[in-house]
Design a protein around this motif. Structure first.
Motif, mmCIF file in Angstrom:
data_model
loop_
_atom_site.group_PDB
_atom_site.id
_atom_site.type_symbol
_atom_site.label_atom_id
_atom_site.label_comp_id
_atom_site.label_asym_id
_atom_site.label_seq_id
_atom_site.Cartn_x
_atom_site.Cartn_y
_atom_site.Cartn_z
ATOM 1 N N TYR A 217 9.878 8.231 8.891
ATOM 2 C CA TYR A 217 8.653 8.803 9.438
ATOM 3 C C TYR A 217 8.972 10.133 10.094
ATOM 4 O O TYR A 217 9.985 10.285 10.769
ATOM 5 C CB TYR A 217 8.016 7.859 10.454
ATOM 6 C CG TYR A 217 7.318 6.694 9.807
ATOM 7 C CD1 TYR A 217 6.038 6.834 9.305
ATOM 8 C CD2 TYR A 217 7.943 5.461 9.677
ATOM 9 C CE1 TYR A 217 5.387 5.780 8.698
ATOM 10 C CE2 TYR A 217 7.315 4.397 9.074
ATOM 11 C CZ TYR A 217 6.032 4.555 8.596
ATOM 12 O OH TYR A 217 5.389 3.521 7.984
ATOM 13 N N PRO B 14 0.849 -1.199 0.000
ATOM 14 C CA PRO B 14 0.000 0.000 0.000
ATOM 15 C C PRO B 14 0.884 1.248 0.000
ATOM 16 O O PRO B 14 2.060 1.184 0.377
ATOM 17 C CB PRO B 14 -0.788 -0.118 1.308
ATOM 18 C CG PRO B 14 -0.013 -1.055 2.157
ATOM 19 C CD PRO B 14 0.760 -1.950 1.235
ATOM 20 N N PRO C 43 2.674 4.729 1.112
ATOM 21 C CA PRO C 43 3.148 5.132 2.439
ATOM 22 C C PRO C 43 2.104 5.984 3.162
ATOM 23 O O PRO C 43 1.278 6.646 2.534
ATOM 24 C CB PRO C 43 4.396 5.963 2.155
ATOM 25 C CG PRO C 43 4.753 5.694 0.744
ATOM 26 C CD PRO C 43 3.524 5.218 0.059
ATOM 27 N N GLU C 44 2.171 5.955 4.469
ATOM 28 C CA GLU C 44 1.269 6.782 5.275
ATOM 29 C C GLU C 44 1.629 8.253 5.108
ATOM 30 O O GLU C 44 2.730 8.596 4.682
ATOM 31 C CB GLU C 44 1.362 6.357 6.735
ATOM 32 C CG GLU C 44 0.894 4.929 6.957
ATOM 33 C CD GLU C 44 0.992 4.491 8.409
ATOM 34 O OE1 GLU C 44 1.180 5.356 9.288
ATOM 35 O OE2 GLU C 44 0.891 3.283 8.642
ATOM 36 N N GLU C 45 0.722 9.117 5.473
ATOM 37 C CA GLU C 45 0.922 10.551 5.269
ATOM 38 C C GLU C 45 2.124 11.104 6.024
ATOM 39 O O GLU C 45 2.752 12.055 5.580
ATOM 40 C CB GLU C 45 -0.331 11.316 5.695
ATOM 41 C CG GLU C 45 -1.492 11.124 4.751
ATOM 42 C CD GLU C 45 -2.709 11.918 5.176
ATOM 43 O OE1 GLU C 45 -2.541 12.941 5.873
ATOM 44 O OE2 GLU C 45 -3.812 11.514 4.800
ATOM 45 N N ASP C 46 2.453 10.515 7.181
ATOM 46 C CA ASP C 46 3.567 11.050 7.974
ATOM 47 C C ASP C 46 4.918 10.512 7.520
ATOM 48 O O ASP C 46 5.940 10.798 8.119
ATOM 49 C CB ASP C 46 3.362 10.784 9.470
ATOM 50 C CG ASP C 46 3.234 9.313 9.797
ATOM 51 O OD1 ASP C 46 3.105 8.501 8.857
ATOM 52 O OD2 ASP C 46 3.244 8.965 10.992
ATOM 53 N N TYR C 47 4.945 9.775 6.416
ATOM 54 C CA TYR C 47 6.185 9.231 5.855
ATOM 55 C C TYR C 47 6.798 10.262 4.930
ATOM 56 O O TYR C 47 6.178 10.697 3.962
ATOM 57 C CB TYR C 47 5.872 7.939 5.101
ATOM 58 C CG TYR C 47 7.081 7.245 4.538
ATOM 59 C CD1 TYR C 47 7.865 6.433 5.335
ATOM 60 C CD2 TYR C 47 7.436 7.395 3.209
ATOM 61 C CE1 TYR C 47 8.965 5.775 4.825
ATOM 62 C CE2 TYR C 47 8.545 6.738 2.690
ATOM 63 C CZ TYR C 47 9.292 5.941 3.503
ATOM 64 O OH TYR C 47 10.387 5.285 3.000
ATOM 65 N N ASP D 61 8.330 6.252 14.881
ATOM 66 C CA ASP D 61 7.991 5.045 14.132
ATOM 67 C C ASP D 61 7.123 4.144 14.975
ATOM 68 O O ASP D 61 7.245 4.077 16.192
ATOM 69 C CB ASP D 61 9.254 4.271 13.742
ATOM 70 C CG ASP D 61 10.102 5.037 12.741
ATOM 71 O OD1 ASP D 61 9.623 6.058 12.230
ATOM 72 O OD2 ASP D 61 11.227 4.595 12.478
ATOM 73 N N ASP D 62 6.230 3.435 14.323
ATOM 74 C CA ASP D 62 5.400 2.460 15.030
ATOM 75 C C ASP D 62 6.148 1.135 15.075
ATOM 76 O O ASP D 62 6.451 0.546 14.055
ATOM 77 C CB ASP D 62 4.074 2.256 14.286
ATOM 78 C CG ASP D 62 3.224 3.506 14.284
ATOM 79 O OD1 ASP D 62 3.306 4.265 15.259
ATOM 80 O OD2 ASP D 62 2.477 3.708 13.297
ATOM 81 N N GLU E 33 7.160 11.458 12.422
ATOM 82 C CA GLU E 33 6.874 11.274 13.834
ATOM 83 C C GLU E 33 7.487 9.957 14.271
ATOM 84 O O GLU E 33 8.102 9.264 13.475
ATOM 85 C CB GLU E 33 5.369 11.280 14.056
ATOM 86 C CG GLU E 33 4.740 12.621 13.685
ATOM 87 C CD GLU E 33 3.238 12.645 13.918
ATOM 88 O OE1 GLU E 33 2.742 11.744 14.620
ATOM 89 O OE2 GLU E 33 2.596 13.548 13.398
#
Length: 81
Positions: A75, A64, A66-70, A79-80, A77
């Protein structure tokens, strides 16, 4: 540097003897041997990565987006994990 590396690693010459022939210190030869070894390892890893790039690109298209904060490979913010 490459000559020192080859003489020590491939021909079994002692670093102090190579240093004498090349007109430098044994420590310099030791550093050259270490540096060329690192370069050799890095180049080998780079070749592996180049060989794998086509497969990596296929995998990347299957993921998918990347997320918006990438941002730029990291990242913005925490990292998860």
């Amino acid at each position: 540097m490459v000559a020192a590396y080859s003489l020590v690693t491939k021909f079994g010459a002692k670093q102090k003897d190579v240093a004498t022939v090349l007109g430098c210190s044994q420590a310099t030869v030791a550093n050259w041997v270490k540096e060329v070894g690192f370069q050799k390892e890095i180049n080998g890893l780079q070749r592996e990565l180049n060989d794998a790039n086509e497969y990596i690109e296929e995998l990347q298209h299957m993921l998918p987006p990347p997320e918006e904060d990438y941002i730029d490979g990291d990242y913005s913010e925490e990292d998860d994990y």
